[in-house]
Design an enzyme around this catalytic site. Structure first.
Site, PDB file in Angstrom:
ATOM      1  N   HIS A  35       0.774  -1.092   0.036  1.00 38.71           N
ATOM      2  CA  HIS A  35      -0.058   0.054   0.228  1.00 38.71           C
ATOM      3  C   HIS A  35       0.840   1.382   0.032  1.00 38.71           C
ATOM      4  O   HIS A  35       0.483   1.979  -0.881  1.00 38.71           O
ATOM      5  CB  HIS A  35      -1.060  -0.041   1.301  1.00 38.71           C
ATOM      6  N   GLU A  36       1.903   1.310   0.779  1.00 40.55           N
ATOM      7  CA  GLU A  36       2.683   2.456   0.837  1.00 40.55           C
ATOM      8  C   GLU A  36       3.337   2.782  -0.307  1.00 40.55           C
ATOM      9  O   GLU A  36       3.476   3.856  -0.871  1.00 40.55           O
ATOM     10  CB  GLU A  36       3.762   2.227   2.294  1.00 40.55           C
ATOM     11  N   HIS A  72       1.462   4.686  -2.878  1.00 41.32           N
ATOM     12  CA  HIS A  72       1.380   6.015  -2.918  1.00 41.32           C
ATOM     13  C   HIS A  72       2.556   6.609  -3.507  1.00 41.32           C
ATOM     14  O   HIS A  72       2.582   7.711  -4.087  1.00 41.32           O
ATOM     15  CB  HIS A  72       1.385   6.298  -1.379  1.00 41.32           C
ATOM     16  N   GLU A  94      -6.410   6.670  -1.924  1.00 42.72           N
ATOM     17  CA  GLU A  94      -6.233   5.357  -0.838  1.00 42.72           C
ATOM     18  C   GLU A  94      -6.724   4.135  -2.036  1.00 42.72           C
ATOM     19  O   GLU A  94      -6.049   3.305  -1.988  1.00 42.72           O
ATOM     20  CB  GLU A  94      -7.198   5.438   0.176  1.00 42.72           C
TER      21      GLU A  94
END
Length: 264
Positions: A132-133, A136, A191
């Site tokens: 997920h990080e 971004h 997100e």
């Protein structure tokens, strides 16, 4: 990005990521005066890269980084084997031996995982957080968030530079920058983009993308466990929006549709 949210699950990955603040995690080291009106300024890619490097170097210097022979480092290196770059950006991983439960990724590909997060997550769950990080970073959410925080905190009165070279930040400015990042949030769209990218990123790297759903499931359990504790040591990792149940459902359905077996 910018965060396991258990403080209200705000955003985490700031810089990506928002950073937690605790007695042990030295993010706020002399925060300056209240912010003022931001002056119009243009940051070149070179200046941005210099400021991101300065920030991560400062973070690594002021937080205990586990050595190469430490069990945390060995575990993280094994877990992230094969994850070398994202969209042309080289990735590097380190562990902060701190009491906060968090992780973050910088725009330059620096990923920092906190030992306390590793203590409560399985390898699959941890991979989901990392995916997920990295999402971004890939979508440049981290870069945009860093730029905004930089202009509204550390460089709130404009950019001081010589011949186009970014001026070095003071400890007070770095503290203000960290404070701004802590309070930053990603949009629902960002997100979702990070979730989807993380899924595909892990899948292409030969990792089980079920990790995304598993990390959200653990996040939900931790959130429920923390309840209304506003001062919990469980800091931010992901945004509250879209809600965690929807994120779990999206990732589960995607893995099921792809015919991927769920880890035991």
């Amino acid at each position: 990005m910018n965060k396991i949210v258990l403080k209200a699950m705000a955003a985490a990955a700031m810089l990506f990521v928002a950073m937690p603040v605790s007695a042990q995690f030295n993010l706020k080291k002399a925060v300056g005066a209240a912010s003022s009106t931001v002056k119009a300024a243009t940051l070149t890619d070179a200046q941005m890269a210099a400021y991101v490097k300065e920030y991560i170097d400062w973070m690594d210097k002021h937080n205990p980084v586990t050595p190469a022979d430490n069990p945390y480092t060995i575990r993280l290196n094994k877990l992230t084997e094969g994850l070398t770059s994202v969209e042309g950006i080289p990735l590097n991983f380190k562990v902060y031996d701190v009491i906060d439960v968090n992780a973050f990724a910088c725009a330059d590909g620096s990923v920092r995982v906190f030992s306390s997060l590793m203590d409560i997550m399985s390898d699959e769950e941890l991979l989901g957080v990392i995916g997920h990080e990295i999402g971004h970073v890939a979508h440049k959410h981290s870069k945009k968030a860093f730029r905004t925080a930089l202009l509204t905190s550390a460089l709130k009165d404009g950019i001081a530079s010589a011949n186009g070279t970014a001026a070095a930040l003071t400890d007070s400015q770095l503290g203000s920058l960290g404070e701004a990042l802590v309070n930053a949030n990603y949009s629902q769209k960002q997100e979702r983009e990070a979730d989807d990218y993380g899924y595909e990123f892990l899948k292409k790297a030969g990792k089980n993308p079920w990790s995304m759903a598993l990390s959200f499931q653990k996040l939900k359990a931790l959130q429920e466990e923390a309840g209304a504790q506003k001062n919990s040591k469980l800091n931010q990792l992901f945004s509250t929006h879209p809600d965690i149940d929807a994120r779990i459902k999206r990732m589960e359905e995607r893995a099921t549709k792809d015919g991927i077996a769920k880890p035991e």
